[in-house]
Design an enzyme around this catalytic site. Structure first.
Site, mmCIF file in Angstrom:
data_model
loop_
_atom_site.group_PDB
_atom_site.id
_atom_site.type_symbol
_atom_site.label_atom_id
_atom_site.label_comp_id
_atom_site.label_asym_id
_atom_site.label_seq_id
_atom_site.Cartn_x
_atom_site.Cartn_y
_atom_site.Cartn_z
ATOM 1 C CG ASP A 37 -2.034 0.987 1.152
ATOM 2 O OD1 ASP A 37 -3.202 0.564 1.149
ATOM 3 O OD2 ASP A 37 -1.758 2.215 1.068
ATOM 4 C CB THR A 138 -16.849 0.788 -8.587
ATOM 5 O OG1 THR A 138 -18.029 1.526 -8.332
ATOM 6 C CG2 THR A 138 -16.174 1.410 -9.803
ATOM 7 C CG ASP A 139 -22.253 0.319 -8.127
ATOM 8 O OD1 ASP A 139 -21.378 1.207 -7.950
ATOM 9 O OD2 ASP A 139 -23.266 0.222 -7.403
ATOM 10 C CD GLU A 140 -19.279 5.368 -8.067
ATOM 11 O OE1 GLU A 140 -18.971 6.413 -8.656
ATOM 12 O OE2 GLU A 140 -19.242 5.239 -6.835
ATOM 13 C CE1 TYR A 164 -13.079 4.906 -7.881
ATOM 14 C CE2 TYR A 164 -15.476 5.098 -8.040
ATOM 15 C CZ TYR A 164 -14.346 4.388 -7.650
ATOM 16 O OH TYR A 164 -14.486 3.165 -7.028
ATOM 17 C CB ALA A 166 -13.751 7.580 -16.881
ATOM 18 C CB SER A 167 -9.787 6.195 -13.563
ATOM 19 O OG SER A 167 -10.395 6.134 -12.281
ATOM 20 C CE LYS A 168 -11.892 0.560 -9.379
ATOM 21 N NZ LYS A 168 -10.792 -0.067 -8.594
ATOM 22 N N PRO A 219 -23.972 17.616 5.113
ATOM 23 C CG PRO A 219 -21.879 17.649 4.064
ATOM 24 C CD PRO A 219 -22.564 17.251 5.328
ATOM 25 N N PRO A 297 -21.266 17.915 -9.557
ATOM 26 C CG PRO A 297 -19.477 19.214 -10.288
ATOM 27 C CD PRO A 297 -19.990 18.465 -9.094
ATOM 28 N N GLY A 298 -22.485 16.374 -12.502
ATOM 29 C CA GLY A 298 -22.642 15.076 -13.173
ATOM 30 C C GLY A 298 -23.083 13.957 -12.249
HETATM 31 P P1 NAD Z 1 -9.763 3.609 -0.059
HETATM 32 O O1 NAD Z 1 -9.601 4.901 -0.780
HETATM 33 O O2 NAD Z 1 -10.280 3.595 1.332
HETATM 34 O O3 NAD Z 1 -8.349 2.843 -0.029
HETATM 35 C C1 NAD Z 1 -7.506 2.770 -1.133
HETATM 36 C C2 NAD Z 1 -6.158 2.266 -0.652
HETATM 37 O O4 NAD Z 1 -5.285 2.154 -1.780
HETATM 38 C C3 NAD Z 1 -5.475 3.202 0.340
HETATM 39 O O5 NAD Z 1 -4.941 2.461 1.426
HETATM 40 C C4 NAD Z 1 -4.353 3.837 -0.471
HETATM 41 O O6 NAD Z 1 -3.224 4.190 0.321
HETATM 42 C C5 NAD Z 1 -4.026 2.730 -1.447
HETATM 43 N N1 NAD Z 1 -3.404 3.214 -2.689
HETATM 44 C C6 NAD Z 1 -3.795 4.289 -3.436
HETATM 45 N N2 NAD Z 1 -2.985 4.423 -4.504
HETATM 46 C C7 NAD Z 1 -2.080 3.401 -4.434
HETATM 47 C C8 NAD Z 1 -1.003 2.996 -5.250
HETATM 48 N N3 NAD Z 1 -0.673 3.680 -6.359
HETATM 49 N N4 NAD Z 1 -0.282 1.892 -4.895
HETATM 50 C C9 NAD Z 1 -0.598 1.206 -3.762
HETATM 51 N N5 NAD Z 1 -1.612 1.564 -2.937
HETATM 52 C C10 NAD Z 1 -2.338 2.644 -3.272
HETATM 53 O O7 NAD Z 1 -10.658 2.710 -1.017
HETATM 54 P P2 NAD Z 1 -11.720 1.590 -0.644
HETATM 55 O O8 NAD Z 1 -13.019 2.226 -0.368
HETATM 56 O O9 NAD Z 1 -11.112 0.664 0.345
HETATM 57 O O10 NAD Z 1 -11.833 0.855 -2.052
HETATM 58 C C11 NAD Z 1 -11.038 -0.280 -2.378
HETATM 59 C C12 NAD Z 1 -11.348 -0.699 -3.802
HETATM 60 O O11 NAD Z 1 -12.754 -1.002 -3.904
HETATM 61 C C13 NAD Z 1 -11.072 0.372 -4.845
HETATM 62 O O12 NAD Z 1 -10.516 -0.245 -5.972
HETATM 63 C C14 NAD Z 1 -12.434 0.962 -5.154
HETATM 64 O O13 NAD Z 1 -12.488 1.450 -6.477
HETATM 65 C C15 NAD Z 1 -13.326 -0.249 -4.966
HETATM 66 N N6 NAD Z 1 -14.719 0.074 -4.579
HETATM 67 C C16 NAD Z 1 -14.982 0.770 -3.426
HETATM 68 C C17 NAD Z 1 -16.306 1.025 -3.069
HETATM 69 C C18 NAD Z 1 -16.666 1.761 -1.790
HETATM 70 O O14 NAD Z 1 -17.854 1.972 -1.534
HETATM 71 N N7 NAD Z 1 -15.713 2.143 -0.958
HETATM 72 C C19 NAD Z 1 -17.360 0.582 -3.882
HETATM 73 C C20 NAD Z 1 -17.045 -0.109 -5.053
HETATM 74 C C21 NAD Z 1 -15.721 -0.383 -5.372
HETATM 75 P P1 TYD Z 2 -20.052 8.774 -1.628
HETATM 76 O O1 TYD Z 2 -20.005 8.164 -0.261
HETATM 77 O O2 TYD Z 2 -19.058 9.817 -1.995
HETATM 78 O O3 TYD Z 2 -20.023 7.546 -2.647
HETATM 79 P P2 TYD Z 2 -20.295 7.528 -4.266
HETATM 80 O O4 TYD Z 2 -20.206 8.890 -4.795
HETATM 81 O O5 TYD Z 2 -19.169 6.653 -4.728
HETATM 82 O O6 TYD Z 2 -21.637 6.897 -4.440
HETATM 83 O O7 TYD Z 2 -21.506 9.384 -1.827
HETATM 84 C C1 TYD Z 2 -22.662 8.592 -1.662
HETATM 85 C C2 TYD Z 2 -23.855 9.449 -2.041
HETATM 86 O O8 TYD Z 2 -23.965 10.497 -1.073
HETATM 87 C C3 TYD Z 2 -23.686 10.125 -3.385
HETATM 88 O O9 TYD Z 2 -24.961 10.190 -4.021
HETATM 89 C C4 TYD Z 2 -23.211 11.523 -3.032
HETATM 90 C C5 TYD Z 2 -23.880 11.781 -1.696
HETATM 91 N N1 TYD Z 2 -23.138 12.675 -0.761
HETATM 92 C C6 TYD Z 2 -23.792 13.751 -0.171
HETATM 93 O O10 TYD Z 2 -25.009 13.995 -0.409
HETATM 94 N N2 TYD Z 2 -23.084 14.543 0.688
HETATM 95 C C7 TYD Z 2 -21.763 14.337 0.967
HETATM 96 O O11 TYD Z 2 -21.146 15.128 1.729
HETATM 97 C C8 TYD Z 2 -21.111 13.213 0.372
HETATM 98 C C9 TYD Z 2 -19.660 12.922 0.653
HETATM 99 C C10 TYD Z 2 -21.838 12.397 -0.494
#
Ligand code: NAD
Ligand code: TYD
Length: 384
Positions: A37, A138-140, A164, A166-168, A219, A297-298
């Site tokens: 990490d 992700t589902d996004e 985000y 698009a990159s995933k 918020p 946005p978006g």
């Molecule tokens: P997070 O942002 O909490 O953690 C990401 C981790 O990756 C961090 O510990 C960071 O230090 C590490 N990292 C970042 N860039 C790095 C690099 N270049 N090399 C090595 N480590 C690096 O994310 P998360 O919420 O734990 O998500 C984990 C995965 O699940 C991601 O791929 C995310 O796209 C996917 N995901 C998350 C959610 C969600 O709701 N959190 C939903 C769907 C998919």
């Molecule tokens: P988030 O937890 O950022 O996840 P994602 O954008 O990946 O779904 O946001 C979840 C939902 O909550 C999303 O519709 C955006 C909204 N949101 C707010 O309304 N207020 C906030 O401060 C944040 C961070 C998110």
């Protein structure tokens, strides 16, 4: 790896889901884990402090884009699988500055895949046949749904809307291409919004809990009617273990919680739980702190996962309902104020100031409070 067992390499295991995965792994297995990490703002080694001195576990600080490091780790530890969590993961940050998302999620995944391919090519016999690269996505990537659209299945078209997403999506395509072109044994999971312990308080659920307790505004972007499908993090971890054990190569599995809820309902539920567990000193409800702010946005309107494939083929379904999961989550944040304080570093404060305090996202009104600020009705249209 220690103890003569092969072990796995987890990337991004100091983040929210990765750290939960590592902790969960050792509850049911002694198989060693190497955790690579980069420790960006989202990575927190404190989460894994209970594993210090445990010879099943090794932490390495480094970048998935560092092919020399990856090659060395693969050569040294000879893992039987990689689970790739490492990513930049926050949509709002990707809007403010997409570059890190391109670097880690696209270039990083590509470099990791390439180093893993070289390692896998050199394996022989069973070690080669049994090797797996599991990519967590992700589902996004599927874009947004209208209210009556069916939930996302594995065959939905990719229509990512944020930098985000698009990159995933790009990383998923690279993983797929490494299977089809080079035969790399990959599986991909696309999951919905996770919540639970150790989530960085920039995402909706932990942000609302932490802000509520600090007496700050909660918020709500736009009208608060955006829908997400919430998945408790340990359910996600068990799904990943199933896919790692028995997922079909080159295939994708959608993972969801069957918990579609509008954001405002999530926030109201958290407020009600806090009212019960940690009532405000002034006797008012936490709902008083709800503040409607300018929309993202978006902003994607609705996500929902059709998780029937993983249930049908691998027998997985979530153990938690939203009600049980959110109670556990709120209780965890109440019991772990120290963890929250640790992650609220200067970097965290700078983010909050940039995103919520620079004028772009000025509160539009506070619900339930009278005063000079206008209250934005939930049905009001927000400018994007
Ligand atoms: P997070 O942002 O909490 O953690 C990401 C981790 O990756 C961090 O510990 C960071 O230090 C590490 N990292 C970042 N860039 C790095 C690099 N270049 N090399 C090595 N480590 C690096 O994310 P998360 O919420 O734990 O998500 C984990 C995965 O699940 C991601 O791929 C995310 O796209 C996917 N995901 C998350 C959610 C969600 O709701 N959190 C939903 C769907 C998919
Ligand atoms: P988030 O937890 O950022 O996840 P994602 O954008 O990946 O779904 O946001 C979840 C939902 O909550 C999303 O519709 C955006 C909204 N949101 C707010 O309304 N207020 C906030 O401060 C944040 C961070 C998110």
């Amino acid at each position: 790896m220690s103890q003569n067992k092969q072990g796995i390499l987890v990337t991004g295991g100091a983040g929210f889901i990765g750290a939960n995965f590592v902790l969960d792994w050792f509850r049911s297995s002694d198989e060693p884990v190497v955790n690579l990490d980069l420790l960006t703002y989202a990575g927190n080694p404190q989460t894994l402090v209970s594993l210090e001195g445990d010879d099943r576990y090794r932490f390495v600080k480094g970048d998935i884009a560092d092919t020399t490091l990856i090659a060395r780790l693969l050569g040294e530890h000879e893992p039987r699988a990689i689970v790739n969590f490492a990513a930049e993961s926050h949509v709002d940050r990707s809007i403010h500055g997409p570059e890190d998302f391109i670097q880690t999620n696209i270039v990083g995944t590509f470099r990791l895949l390439d180093a893993v391919r070289a390692y896998w090519t050199g394996l022989k016999g069973e070690a080669k046949d049994n090797f797996r690269f599991l990519h967590v996505s992700t589902d996004e990537v599927y874009g947004t749904l209208a209210p009556d659209d069916p939930a996302f299945s594995e065959t939905n078209q990719y229509l990512p809307n944020s930098p985000y997403a698009a990159s995933k999506a790009a990383s998923d395509h690279l993983v797929r291409a490494y299977h089809h072109t080079y035969g790399l044994p990959v599986v991909t999971t696309n999951c919905s919004n996770n919540y639970g312990p150790y989530q960085f308080p920039e995402k909706l659920i932990p942000l609302v809990i932490v802000n509520a307790l600090a007496g700050k505004p909660l918020p709500i972007y736009g009208d608060g009617q955006q829908v997400r499908d919430w998945l408790y993090v340990t359910d996600h971890c068990s799904a990943i273990r199933e896919v790692l054990a028995a997922g079909q190569l080159g295939e994708t599995y959608n993972i969801g919680g069957w918990n579609e809820k509008p954001n405002i309902e999530i926030v109201n539920t958290i407020c009600a739980l806090l009212d019960k567990l940690r009532p405000r000193a002034d006797g008012a409800g936490y709902g008083e702190q709800i503040t409607y702010v300018t929309d993202r946005p978006g902003h994607d309107r609705r996500y929902a996962i059709d998780a029937r494939r993983i249930e049908r083929e691998l027998g997985w379904k979530p153990a938690e309902t939203f009600e049980t999961g959110i109670e556990k989550t709120v209780a965890w944040y109440l019991d772990n104020a120290g963890w929250v304080e640790d992650v609220q570093s200067g970097a965290y404060r700078a983010w909050v100031e940039k995103h919520y305090g620079d004028g772009r996202d000025k509160p539009k009104g506070i619900r339930g409070r009278s005063g000079s600020r206008s209250v934005v009705r939930p049905d009001a249209k927000e400018a994007v």
